[in-house]
Motif scaffolding. Structure first.
Motif, PDB file in Angstrom:
ATOM      1  N   ALA A 198      48.095  29.697  26.670  1.00  0.00           N
ATOM      2  CA  ALA A 198      48.958  28.694  27.053  1.00  0.00           C
ATOM      3  C   ALA A 198      49.975  29.145  28.002  1.00  0.00           C
ATOM      4  CB  ALA A 198      49.779  28.061  25.743  1.00  0.00           C
ATOM      5  N   PHE A 199      50.073  28.441  29.025  1.00  0.00           N
ATOM      6  CA  PHE A 199      51.143  28.513  30.125  1.00  0.00           C
ATOM      7  C   PHE A 199      52.139  27.352  30.463  1.00  0.00           C
ATOM      8  CE2 PHE A 199      46.922  26.829  31.480  1.00  0.00           C
ATOM      9  CZ  PHE A 199      47.291  25.729  32.272  1.00  0.00           C
ATOM     10  N   PRO A 200      53.204  27.631  31.080  1.00  0.00           N
ATOM     11  CA  PRO A 200      54.260  26.533  31.235  1.00  0.00           C
ATOM     12  C   PRO A 200      53.770  25.345  31.894  1.00  0.00           C
ATOM     13  CG  PRO A 200      55.206  28.754  31.774  1.00  0.00           C
ATOM     14  CD  PRO A 200      53.682  28.832  31.406  1.00  0.00           C
ATOM     15  N   LYS A 201      54.325  24.323  31.804  1.00  0.00           N
ATOM     16  CA  LYS A 201      53.967  23.054  32.577  1.00  0.00           C
ATOM     17  C   LYS A 201      54.063  23.240  34.016  1.00  0.00           C
ATOM     18  CE  LYS A 201      58.622  20.626  32.570  1.00  0.00           C
ATOM     19  NZ  LYS A 201      59.277  22.044  32.409  1.00  0.00           N
ATOM     20  N   GLU A 202      54.990  24.193  34.573  1.00  0.00           N
ATOM     21  CA  GLU A 202      55.193  24.337  36.070  1.00  0.00           C
ATOM     22  C   GLU A 202      53.797  25.185  36.622  1.00  0.00           C
ATOM     23  OE1 GLU A 202      59.434  24.213  34.122  1.00  0.00           O
ATOM     24  OE2 GLU A 202      57.253  25.281  33.581  1.00  0.00           O
ATOM     25  N   TYR A 203      53.061  25.473  35.820  1.00  0.00           N
ATOM     26  CA  TYR A 203      51.688  26.182  36.515  1.00  0.00           C
ATOM     27  C   TYR A 203      50.538  25.032  36.171  1.00  0.00           C
ATOM     28  CZ  TYR A 203      54.265  30.524  36.276  1.00  0.00           C
ATOM     29  OH  TYR A 203      55.373  31.442  36.447  1.00  0.00           O
ATOM     30  N   ALA A 204      50.687  23.939  35.620  1.00  0.00           N
ATOM     31  CA  ALA A 204      49.510  23.019  35.369  1.00  0.00           C
ATOM     32  C   ALA A 204      48.983  22.522  36.767  1.00  0.00           C
ATOM     33  CB  ALA A 204      49.921  21.740  34.645  1.00  0.00           C
ATOM     34  N   VAL A 205      49.675  22.435  37.610  1.00  0.00           N
ATOM     35  CA  VAL A 205      49.020  21.703  38.951  1.00  0.00           C
ATOM     36  C   VAL A 205      48.402  22.934  39.588  1.00  0.00           C
ATOM     37  CG1 VAL A 205      49.645  20.681  41.333  1.00  0.00           C
ATOM     38  CG2 VAL A 205      50.927  19.948  39.446  1.00  0.00           C
ATOM     39  N   ASP A 206      48.916  24.034  39.863  1.00  0.00           N
ATOM     40  CA  ASP A 206      48.146  25.125  40.299  1.00  0.00           C
ATOM     41  C   ASP A 206      46.897  25.617  39.627  1.00  0.00           C
ATOM     42  OD1 ASP A 206      50.044  25.640  42.282  1.00  0.00           O
ATOM     43  OD2 ASP A 206      51.382  27.012  41.284  1.00  0.00           O
ATOM     44  N   PHE A 207      47.096  25.704  38.177  1.00  0.00           N
ATOM     45  CA  PHE A 207      45.806  25.881  37.524  1.00  0.00           C
ATOM     46  C   PHE A 207      44.661  24.772  37.761  1.00  0.00           C
ATOM     47  CE2 PHE A 207      42.981  24.930  33.787  1.00  0.00           C
ATOM     48  CZ  PHE A 207      42.632  26.196  33.582  1.00  0.00           C
ATOM     49  N   LEU A 208      45.044  23.462  37.833  1.00  0.00           N
ATOM     50  CA  LEU A 208      44.116  22.340  37.946  1.00  0.00           C
ATOM     51  C   LEU A 208      43.547  22.608  39.626  1.00  0.00           C
ATOM     52  CD1 LEU A 208      45.766  19.425  36.222  1.00  0.00           C
ATOM     53  CD2 LEU A 208      43.537  20.632  35.584  1.00  0.00           C
ATOM     54  N   LEU A 209      44.432  22.928  40.578  1.00  0.00           N
ATOM     55  CA  LEU A 209      43.862  23.134  42.057  1.00  0.00           C
ATOM     56  C   LEU A 209      43.111  24.246  41.920  1.00  0.00           C
ATOM     57  CD1 LEU A 209      47.361  22.650  43.982  1.00  0.00           C
ATOM     58  CD2 LEU A 209      45.128  21.315  44.037  1.00  0.00           C
ATOM     59  N   TYR A 210      43.198  25.286  41.314  1.00  0.00           N
ATOM     60  CA  TYR A 210      42.468  26.627  41.354  1.00  0.00           C
ATOM     61  C   TYR A 210      41.212  26.178  40.809  1.00  0.00           C
ATOM     62  CZ  TYR A 210      40.808  31.176  40.258  1.00  0.00           C
ATOM     63  OH  TYR A 210      39.900  32.401  40.115  1.00  0.00           O
ATOM     64  N   ARG A 211      41.069  25.785  39.557  1.00  0.00           N
ATOM     65  CA  ARG A 211      39.652  25.346  38.879  1.00  0.00           C
ATOM     66  C   ARG A 211      39.214  24.085  39.491  1.00  0.00           C
ATOM     67  NH1 ARG A 211      39.195  27.754  33.926  1.00  0.00           N
ATOM     68  NH2 ARG A 211      37.397  27.022  34.082  1.00  0.00           N
ATOM     69  N   GLN A 212      39.182  23.770  40.624  1.00  0.00           N
ATOM     70  CA  GLN A 212      39.045  22.253  41.591  1.00  0.00           C
ATOM     71  C   GLN A 212      38.748  21.113  40.506  1.00  0.00           C
ATOM     72  OE1 GLN A 212      35.494  23.952  43.264  1.00  0.00           O
ATOM     73  NE2 GLN A 212      36.724  24.890  44.694  1.00  0.00           N
ATOM     74  N   LYS A 213      40.018  21.124  39.595  1.00  0.00           N
ATOM     75  CA  LYS A 213      40.050  19.795  38.851  1.00  0.00           C
ATOM     76  C   LYS A 213      40.832  18.855  39.763  1.00  0.00           C
ATOM     77  CE  LYS A 213      37.785  21.471  35.340  1.00  0.00           C
ATOM     78  NZ  LYS A 213      36.400  21.125  34.809  1.00  0.00           N
ATOM     79  N   ALA A 214      41.736  19.300  40.435  1.00  0.00           N
ATOM     80  CA  ALA A 214      42.603  18.290  41.273  1.00  0.00           C
ATOM     81  C   ALA A 214      42.647  18.797  42.724  1.00  0.00           C
ATOM     82  CB  ALA A 214      43.949  18.264  40.640  1.00  0.00           C
ATOM     83  N   ILE A 215      43.141  17.782  43.603  1.00  0.00           N
ATOM     84  CA  ILE A 215      43.499  18.204  44.848  1.00  0.00           C
ATOM     85  C   ILE A 215      44.829  17.579  45.577  1.00  0.00           C
ATOM     86  CG2 ILE A 215      40.949  18.213  45.466  1.00  0.00           C
ATOM     87  CD1 ILE A 215      41.502  15.428  46.687  1.00  0.00           C
ATOM     88  N   ILE A 216      45.419  18.355  46.341  1.00  0.00           N
ATOM     89  CA  ILE A 216      46.778  17.561  47.127  1.00  0.00           C
ATOM     90  C   ILE A 216      45.978  16.929  48.162  1.00  0.00           C
ATOM     91  CG2 ILE A 216      48.757  18.017  48.194  1.00  0.00           C
ATOM     92  CD1 ILE A 216      48.677  19.029  45.329  1.00  0.00           C
ATOM     93  N   THR A 217      46.134  15.571  48.133  1.00  0.00           N
ATOM     94  CA  THR A 217      45.864  14.592  49.289  1.00  0.00           C
ATOM     95  C   THR A 217      46.466  14.935  50.534  1.00  0.00           C
ATOM     96  OG1 THR A 217      47.260  12.656  49.131  1.00  0.00           O
ATOM     97  CG2 THR A 217      45.227  12.919  47.702  1.00  0.00           C
ATOM     98  N   GLU A 218      46.090  14.655  51.814  1.00  0.00           N
ATOM     99  CA  GLU A 218      46.627  14.437  52.977  1.00  0.00           C
ATOM    100  C   GLU A 218      48.055  13.874  53.039  1.00  0.00           C
ATOM    101  OE1 GLU A 218      44.165  12.480  56.186  1.00  0.00           O
ATOM    102  OE2 GLU A 218      42.619  14.067  55.802  1.00  0.00           O
ATOM    103  N   THR A 219      48.372  13.010  52.131  1.00  0.00           N
ATOM    104  CA  THR A 219      49.801  12.261  51.905  1.00  0.00           C
ATOM    105  C   THR A 219      50.660  13.143  50.924  1.00  0.00           C
ATOM    106  OG1 THR A 219      48.864  10.719  50.295  1.00  0.00           O
ATOM    107  CG2 THR A 219      48.835  10.081  52.470  1.00  0.00           C
TER     108      THR A 219
END
Length: 92
Positions: free
Chosen positions: A46-67
């Motif tokens: 388990a990891f803190p909520k602050e790392y959730a976005v980075d984890f999902l980006l690294y695992r290619q589950k999410a992206i940051i759009t141009e906006t």
């Protein structure tokens, strides 16, 4: 202990469909599950909520759009570990 599966963040991203910046997503996570929430993946600790976005980006589950908002990766697929995690969590 307040541990959720990271797939729940994926579902939250899906629910808000390109409305949240990474910072707002972390805030929404805290509002939804509490500021002390931690997330676990199918094969990790388990990891803190602050790392959730980075984890999902690294695992290619999410992206940051141009906006600058978080969206699900177009080819994102969930693994099969969610049900097993729920059983393990209920034992802890």
């Amino acid at each position: 202990m307040n541990i959720r599966h990271i797939h729940e963040v994926v579902f939250l991203i899906e629910q808000y469909n390109k409305e949240l910046t990474p910072e707002k997503l972390v805030e929404k996570i805290g509002d939804t599950w509490g500021t002390d929430v931690r997330f676990a993946a199918c094969s990790g600790t388990a990891f803190p909520k602050e790392y959730a976005v980075d984890f999902l980006l690294y695992r290619q589950k999410a992206i940051i759009t141009e906006t600058g908002v978080v969206a699900l990766h177009p080819s994102m697929q969930l693994c099969n570990g969610h049900e097993e995690f729920e059983v393990a969590k209920s034992i802890v």
